[in-house]
Design a protein around this motif. Structure first.
Motif, mmCIF file in Angstrom:
data_model
loop_
_atom_site.group_PDB
_atom_site.id
_atom_site.type_symbol
_atom_site.label_atom_id
_atom_site.label_comp_id
_atom_site.label_asym_id
_atom_site.label_seq_id
_atom_site.Cartn_x
_atom_site.Cartn_y
_atom_site.Cartn_z
ATOM 1 N N HIS A 26 46.443 44.079 49.132
ATOM 2 C CA HIS A 26 45.349 44.820 49.763
ATOM 3 C C HIS A 26 45.050 44.174 51.113
ATOM 4 O O HIS A 26 45.033 42.956 51.258
ATOM 5 C CB HIS A 26 44.110 44.772 48.872
ATOM 6 C CG HIS A 26 43.053 45.769 49.259
ATOM 7 N ND1 HIS A 26 42.199 45.567 50.336
ATOM 8 C CD2 HIS A 26 42.705 46.963 48.715
ATOM 9 C CE1 HIS A 26 41.376 46.593 50.428
ATOM 10 N NE2 HIS A 26 41.661 47.463 49.456
ATOM 11 N N LEU A 27 44.805 45.015 52.122
ATOM 12 C CA LEU A 27 44.629 44.518 53.485
ATOM 13 C C LEU A 27 43.494 43.500 53.567
ATOM 14 O O LEU A 27 43.606 42.484 54.255
ATOM 15 C CB LEU A 27 44.358 45.689 54.434
ATOM 16 C CG LEU A 27 44.256 45.324 55.917
ATOM 17 C CD1 LEU A 27 45.606 44.852 56.439
ATOM 18 C CD2 LEU A 27 43.747 46.504 56.728
ATOM 19 N N LEU A 28 42.369 43.770 52.862
ATOM 20 C CA LEU A 28 41.228 42.858 52.959
ATOM 21 C C LEU A 28 41.441 41.570 52.181
ATOM 22 O O LEU A 28 40.736 40.594 52.421
ATOM 23 C CB LEU A 28 39.944 43.549 52.491
ATOM 24 C CG LEU A 28 39.160 44.243 53.622
ATOM 25 C CD1 LEU A 28 39.923 45.453 54.125
ATOM 26 C CD2 LEU A 28 37.771 44.621 53.193
ATOM 27 N N ASP A 29 42.419 41.576 51.252
ATOM 28 C CA ASP A 29 42.769 40.313 50.596
ATOM 29 C C ASP A 29 43.571 39.421 51.539
ATOM 30 O O ASP A 29 43.477 38.197 51.488
ATOM 31 C CB ASP A 29 43.575 40.570 49.322
ATOM 32 C CG ASP A 29 42.733 41.208 48.233
ATOM 33 O OD1 ASP A 29 41.496 41.063 48.288
ATOM 34 O OD2 ASP A 29 43.310 41.853 47.346
ATOM 35 N N VAL A 30 44.351 40.055 52.395
ATOM 36 C CA VAL A 30 45.157 39.297 53.346
ATOM 37 C C VAL A 30 44.303 38.816 54.519
ATOM 38 O O VAL A 30 44.438 37.690 54.996
ATOM 39 C CB VAL A 30 46.314 40.163 53.872
ATOM 40 C CG1 VAL A 30 47.155 39.357 54.874
ATOM 41 C CG2 VAL A 30 47.180 40.663 52.736
ATOM 42 N N PHE A 31 43.379 39.692 54.966
ATOM 43 C CA PHE A 31 42.530 39.378 56.118
ATOM 44 C C PHE A 31 41.054 39.508 55.718
ATOM 45 O O PHE A 31 40.378 40.465 56.111
ATOM 46 C CB PHE A 31 42.836 40.300 57.295
ATOM 47 C CG PHE A 31 44.247 40.222 57.778
ATOM 48 C CD1 PHE A 31 44.694 39.117 58.475
ATOM 49 C CD2 PHE A 31 45.130 41.266 57.532
ATOM 50 C CE1 PHE A 31 46.002 39.048 58.922
ATOM 51 C CE2 PHE A 31 46.433 41.199 57.987
ATOM 52 C CZ PHE A 31 46.884 40.089 58.682
ATOM 53 N N PRO A 32 40.531 38.565 54.956
ATOM 54 C CA PRO A 32 39.112 38.645 54.598
ATOM 55 C C PRO A 32 38.235 38.242 55.782
ATOM 56 O O PRO A 32 38.669 37.503 56.671
ATOM 57 C CB PRO A 32 38.983 37.627 53.462
ATOM 58 C CG PRO A 32 40.025 36.604 53.779
ATOM 59 C CD PRO A 32 41.181 37.363 54.403
#
Length: 409
Positions: free
Chosen positions: A50-56
């Motif tokens: 998930h994008l937000l897991d990679v870039f929190p």
């Protein structure tokens, strides 16, 4: 090239701009080489996550909201199937090889839907262009950089303004806390001699950061007499609270040695002329004589006290009203009047925050107060004070403080 098959996977990989393919659930399906370079990550660290897991967002920075904004945009694109070009976004990006360490970056994102034969969004192209160096060092705005420099400058100015506003709000909040603590320390508990049940309330404004200069005071006097006063200093914040403290103390001392409320207010006015910020303060002073069953009062431009008989008859004590303190260029004698009360009646003194509403005539607020007093007149003073505030305070709050004193006679 006609007749030759184009390797779109190779084209995507070689695109000079950073791009990621996301599912409608915001899972990374693929990224090109420029995106990997920009993110400082390897493909296996991105694809399938998930994008937000990679870039929190940076958990240590409450102002880091770039990824939340991106998420909101991507979800709108997935739902609507419409392309979105986002304003310049600030990100706190985790530094490669340093878990938990973040650096400030600025990206300009564009989110474009890929629609399948059934009209549903199957993928989202998330293209980002980094302008961090333009923000940090400036740049020469030629060609395609001109718009990015303009966006970067506008974003930087908006961010600086937001930071200034945040600091002002924090300073105002600290001042409000100090002013409230000062008011609480200076406003007395109800301790009247005689048969009186008494309740006092101070409610700070809810629709403004700053508190105001409202006050009340109660004192027991010789000869079965009691004194009660309320006042309102013009202005807001810590300065108004300090002036309030000086005037409340001065009037509390004056009523103990004066012949009556009018003389006490005259002495207070002389003092107010020497206190910066005290001009145009309103105040009302009343003395309750239990042996004579009379209330003697004088008002300096303040809303009138309300006297209610046990049978529900309402009288506004407005026959001894003069301008606010130090509002006239010269010192003059102030008027004083008497009213008779019956045992079991009510006396209420208050500041204008209880009755005044923007765009409404003050008489409307006075009628509303009288009706509430009659409706709840059988309650004990504590319950009555709460009922009055519940009845008369708007649901959305007020921009002015309220002081209230309720006395059972």
């Amino acid at each position: 090239m006609s007749g030759e098959k184009i390797d779109y996977a190779a084209v995507f990989k070689a695109l000079p701009g950073a791009a990621a393919l996301l599912t409608p659930q915001l899972v990374v399906a693929d990224v090109n080489d420029e995106y990997l370079r920009l993110a400082g990550k390897r493909r296996w660290e991105l694809v399938g996550r998930h994008l937000l897991d990679v870039f929190p967002d940076n958990p240590a920075n409450s102002g880091a909201t770039g990824m939340r904004h991106v998420e909101a945009s991507l979800r709108r694109v997935a739902e609507t199937g419409e392309r979105e070009s986002m304003a310049l976004q600030r990100y706190d990006v985790e530094i490669p090889g340093r878990p938990g360490a973040f650096e400030e970056r600025y990206w300009s994102p564009v989110n474009t839907p890929v629609v399948g034969p059934d009209g549903q969004v199957t993928l989202i192209v998330h293209r980002v262009e980094e302008v961090t160096e333009l923000i940090r060092r400036g740049g020469t705005p030629d060609g395609g950089d001109r718009q990015r420099v303009l966006e970067a400058d506008l974003y930087t100015r908006a961010r600086e303004l937001q930071e200034v506003n945040d600091r002002l709000r924090q300073a105002n909040a600290r001042e409000r806390e100090v002013a409230l603590a000062l008011q609480e320390a200076m406003l007395p508990a109800p301790q009247l001699a005689g048969p009186h049940g008494t309740a006092v309330r101070y409610r700070p404004a809810t629709a403004a950061l700053n508190v105001c200069g409202d006050w009340y005071d109660l004192a027991s006097l010789p000869g079965e007499r009691s004194a009660v006063a309320v006042g309102d200093v013009v202005g807001h914040g810590l300065a108004a609270a300090c002036v309030m403290g000086q005037l409340r103390s001065a009037l509390s001392a004056a009523i103990r040695v004066a012949e009556g409320p009018a003389q006490a207010l005259e002495g207070l006015e002389l003092y107010a002329r020497s206190v910066a910020g005290a001009e145009s303060t309103t105040a009302v002073q009343a003395v309750i004589d239990d042996s004579a069953h009379t209330i003697t009062y004088s008002s300096a431009g303040h809303p009138p006290p309300v006297l209610v008989t046990p049978g529900g008859t309402v009288e506004f004590l407005d026959k001894a009203t003069d301008p606010p303190l130090a509002a006239r260029p010269d010192q003059r004698s102030r008027p004083q009047a008497d009213a008779t009360f019956m045992a079991g009646g009510l006396l209420a003194l208050y500041t204008d925050g209880l009755i005044e509403r923007r765009g409404e005539d003050i008489d409307t607020g006075l009628i509303r107060l009288a009706e509430s007093l009659v409706r709840h007149g059988s309650l004990d003073p504590e319950s009555l004070a709460d009922a009055l505030l519940d009845d008369l305070t708007p649901a959305h709050g007020t921009s002015d403080d309220t002081a209230l004193v309720v006395i059972r006679l």
